[in-house]
Write a protein that holds these residues in place. Structure first.
Motif, mmCIF file in Angstrom:
data_model
loop_
_atom_site.group_PDB
_atom_site.id
_atom_site.type_symbol
_atom_site.label_atom_id
_atom_site.label_comp_id
_atom_site.label_asym_id
_atom_site.label_seq_id
_atom_site.Cartn_x
_atom_site.Cartn_y
_atom_site.Cartn_z
ATOM 1 N N HIS A 80 -12.371 4.159 14.035
ATOM 2 C CA HIS A 80 -10.918 3.631 14.434
ATOM 3 C C HIS A 80 -11.480 4.483 15.784
ATOM 4 O O HIS A 80 -10.439 3.648 16.907
ATOM 5 C CB HIS A 80 -10.607 5.074 13.898
ATOM 6 C CG HIS A 80 -9.187 5.217 14.167
ATOM 7 N ND1 HIS A 80 -8.224 4.978 14.052
ATOM 8 C CD2 HIS A 80 -8.784 6.722 14.088
ATOM 9 C CE1 HIS A 80 -7.408 4.970 14.908
ATOM 10 N NE2 HIS A 80 -7.460 6.309 15.365
ATOM 11 N N TRP A 105 -7.088 -0.619 6.380
ATOM 12 C CA TRP A 105 -7.662 0.103 6.847
ATOM 13 C C TRP A 105 -7.208 0.794 8.315
ATOM 14 O O TRP A 105 -6.460 1.945 8.769
ATOM 15 C CB TRP A 105 -8.949 0.988 6.153
ATOM 16 C CG TRP A 105 -8.488 2.883 5.936
ATOM 17 C CD1 TRP A 105 -7.696 3.477 6.380
ATOM 18 C CD2 TRP A 105 -9.725 3.470 5.517
ATOM 19 N NE1 TRP A 105 -8.208 5.087 6.165
ATOM 20 C CE2 TRP A 105 -8.980 4.686 5.589
ATOM 21 C CE3 TRP A 105 -10.544 2.982 4.599
ATOM 22 C CZ2 TRP A 105 -9.842 5.977 4.827
ATOM 23 C CZ3 TRP A 105 -11.603 4.112 4.354
ATOM 24 C CH2 TRP A 105 -11.240 5.288 3.860
ATOM 25 N N LEU A 108 -3.794 0.086 9.704
ATOM 26 C CA LEU A 108 -2.952 1.281 9.574
ATOM 27 C C LEU A 108 -3.025 2.339 9.867
ATOM 28 O O LEU A 108 -2.560 3.536 10.264
ATOM 29 C CB LEU A 108 -3.154 1.925 7.889
ATOM 30 C CG LEU A 108 -2.537 0.532 7.061
ATOM 31 C CD1 LEU A 108 -3.076 0.882 4.407
ATOM 32 C CD2 LEU A 108 -0.834 0.352 7.127
ATOM 33 N N LEU A 109 -4.517 2.458 10.091
ATOM 34 C CA LEU A 109 -4.649 4.391 11.435
ATOM 35 C C LEU A 109 -4.199 3.729 12.696
ATOM 36 O O LEU A 109 -3.581 4.445 13.250
ATOM 37 C CB LEU A 109 -6.709 4.067 11.617
ATOM 38 C CG LEU A 109 -7.155 5.036 10.065
ATOM 39 C CD1 LEU A 109 -8.811 4.715 10.330
ATOM 40 C CD2 LEU A 109 -6.301 5.950 9.866
ATOM 41 N N ARG A 112 -0.598 4.806 12.407
ATOM 42 C CA ARG A 112 -0.578 5.415 12.180
ATOM 43 C C ARG A 112 -0.406 6.171 14.227
ATOM 44 O O ARG A 112 0.212 7.931 14.416
ATOM 45 C CB ARG A 112 -1.172 6.957 11.411
ATOM 46 C CG ARG A 112 -1.152 8.210 11.711
ATOM 47 C CD ARG A 112 -1.452 8.572 10.320
ATOM 48 N NE ARG A 112 -2.712 8.480 10.028
ATOM 49 C CZ ARG A 112 -3.899 9.183 9.264
ATOM 50 N NH1 ARG A 112 -3.363 9.656 8.502
ATOM 51 N NH2 ARG A 112 -5.295 9.194 9.957
ATOM 52 N N GLU A 113 -1.251 5.693 15.296
ATOM 53 C CA GLU A 113 -1.667 6.812 15.671
ATOM 54 C C GLU A 113 -1.174 5.699 17.346
ATOM 55 O O GLU A 113 -0.159 6.890 18.645
ATOM 56 C CB GLU A 113 -3.083 6.320 15.938
ATOM 57 C CG GLU A 113 -3.649 6.685 17.829
ATOM 58 C CD GLU A 113 -4.505 8.055 17.362
ATOM 59 O OE1 GLU A 113 -4.615 8.961 18.185
ATOM 60 O OE2 GLU A 113 -4.569 8.245 16.260
ATOM 61 N N PRO A 128 -7.254 0.671 2.082
ATOM 62 C CA PRO A 128 -7.427 2.081 2.459
ATOM 63 C C PRO A 128 -7.847 3.199 1.801
ATOM 64 O O PRO A 128 -7.740 3.188 0.802
ATOM 65 C CB PRO A 128 -5.880 2.007 2.374
ATOM 66 C CG PRO A 128 -5.423 0.573 1.329
ATOM 67 C CD PRO A 128 -6.584 -0.176 1.288
ATOM 68 N N ASP A 129 -8.872 3.959 2.494
ATOM 69 C CA ASP A 129 -9.205 5.363 1.424
ATOM 70 C C ASP A 129 -10.316 4.937 0.210
ATOM 71 O O ASP A 129 -10.373 5.853 -0.450
ATOM 72 C CB ASP A 129 -8.235 5.534 0.432
ATOM 73 C CG ASP A 129 -7.246 6.464 1.171
ATOM 74 O OD1 ASP A 129 -6.537 6.443 2.521
ATOM 75 O OD2 ASP A 129 -5.691 6.840 1.246
ATOM 76 N N HIS A 176 -9.237 10.799 7.448
ATOM 77 C CA HIS A 176 -8.709 9.364 7.480
ATOM 78 C C HIS A 176 -7.631 8.796 6.658
ATOM 79 O O HIS A 176 -7.880 7.614 6.434
ATOM 80 C CB HIS A 176 -9.321 8.470 8.259
ATOM 81 C CG HIS A 176 -10.206 9.249 9.511
ATOM 82 N ND1 HIS A 176 -11.759 9.854 9.816
ATOM 83 C CD2 HIS A 176 -9.461 9.386 10.961
ATOM 84 C CE1 HIS A 176 -11.812 10.054 10.964
ATOM 85 N NE2 HIS A 176 -10.525 9.180 11.776
ATOM 86 N N VAL A 178 -4.836 7.396 4.368
ATOM 87 C CA VAL A 178 -3.058 6.870 4.382
ATOM 88 C C VAL A 178 -2.459 6.923 3.587
ATOM 89 O O VAL A 178 -1.526 6.949 3.550
ATOM 90 C CB VAL A 178 -3.502 5.860 5.381
ATOM 91 C CG1 VAL A 178 -4.082 5.607 6.871
ATOM 92 C CG2 VAL A 178 -3.786 5.153 4.685
ATOM 93 N N LEU A 183 3.223 7.644 5.217
ATOM 94 C CA LEU A 183 2.781 6.058 6.025
ATOM 95 C C LEU A 183 3.808 5.179 6.566
ATOM 96 O O LEU A 183 4.537 4.562 5.415
ATOM 97 C CB LEU A 183 1.840 5.477 4.832
ATOM 98 C CG LEU A 183 1.057 4.040 5.325
ATOM 99 C CD1 LEU A 183 0.388 4.271 6.782
ATOM 100 C CD2 LEU A 183 0.532 3.711 4.697
ATOM 101 N N ALA A 212 4.104 2.694 1.661
ATOM 102 C CA ALA A 212 4.347 2.500 2.304
ATOM 103 C C ALA A 212 5.908 2.890 2.919
ATOM 104 O O ALA A 212 6.666 2.191 1.816
ATOM 105 C CB ALA A 212 3.703 1.747 3.082
#
Length: 249
Positions: A80, A105, A108-109, A112-113, A128-129, A176, A178, A183, A212
């Motif tokens: 990330h 994933w 998606l991070l 979020r950022e 993801p995850d 991390h 999500v 989300l 989401a």
């Protein structure tokens, strides 16, 4: 083929990349676990973007491809950080992340950022995850004990040598996740998934869709497509999905 360029990051890593200048938004390809920027999808999408005059970036996470470090030392958070550094230092304005598997994933991070920088998103067999729901949830008690005592376990792969999964990767993955908290994807999102994918299930794609919050999110299931999702028909679907989130420009 132009020579590989390298970006030095604040974390002391050396990230290998190729970028093509062009009109924005920047299309940024985010590869999968143990994949690299020379994969079929990344290289094909670069050629497609060049033909359109579209700005494009592909790169290797640390421990992958030509970048510094080893895979065994890495984790989701490291990759990330690499993704953030590449986007912040090598692109400007809006971006369209195209995330494949673990790259989904990472996309998606990114959302979020820095949601304000994302024009739209495309995922391909997004995972993801997966460190928690794919690895930890399916570890036997013996594997969990080995992880605790040895610091890693080896898992077979359908596509390459066994995966070396470290205790650090599992523990960092938990920081991390999500799919355990809200989300928000405030942009067009297109998800592609093969029904014959043995690495990421259609259930994972449906869980992401259900979880989401997004004003315009669509999932395309492709019968008999596998995790590679890189035959001619699948590559055309990726192109069309990117065009869609770009606004058909």
């Amino acid at each position: 083929m132009p020579a590989t360029s390298f970006l030095g990051t604040a974390k002391g890593r050396r990230i290998a990349y190729h970028k093509s200048e062009g009109q924005g938004p920047w299309v940024v390809f985010l590869g999968g676990l143990k994949s690299d920027m020379e994969g079929t999808k990344a290289v094909h999408l670069e050629a497609w973007a060049r033909a359109r005059g579209q700005a494009f970036l592909r790169f290797d996470y640390s421990g992958h491809g030509e970048s510094s470090g080893t895979f065994e030392e890495g984790c989701i958070g490291d990759w990330h950080e690499d993704t953030l550094a590449a986007v912040q230092e090598l692109t400007e304005g809006e971006i369209v992340p195209v995330g494949s598997s673990m790259g989904g994933w990472q996309a998606l991070l990114l959302a979020r950022e820095m949601p304000e920088r994302i024009k739209g998103m495309v995922t391909i067999a997004a995972a993801p995850d997966f460190t928690e729901d794919g690895y930890w949830a399916n570890f036997s008690e013996a594997q969990k004990a080995e992880l605790a005592s040895r610091g890693y376990v080896e898992l077979p792969s359908d596509y390459m040598e066994p995966y070396h999964i470290s205790k650090r990767m599992i523990e960092d993955g938990r920081r991390h996740l999500v799919l355990r908290s809200p989300l928000f994807l405030p942009f067009k999102t297109r998800c592609l998934q093969g029904t014959a994918d043995t690495a990421v299930s259609t259930e994972t794609a449906l869980r992401l869709m259900d979880h989401a919050t997004c004003p315009d999110m669509r999932l395309t299931l492709v019968k008999d497509a596998d995790h590679r999702f890189s035959d001619a028909a699948c590559l055309r679907l990726i192109e069309n999905a990117v065009l869609d989130v770009l606004g058909g420009a």
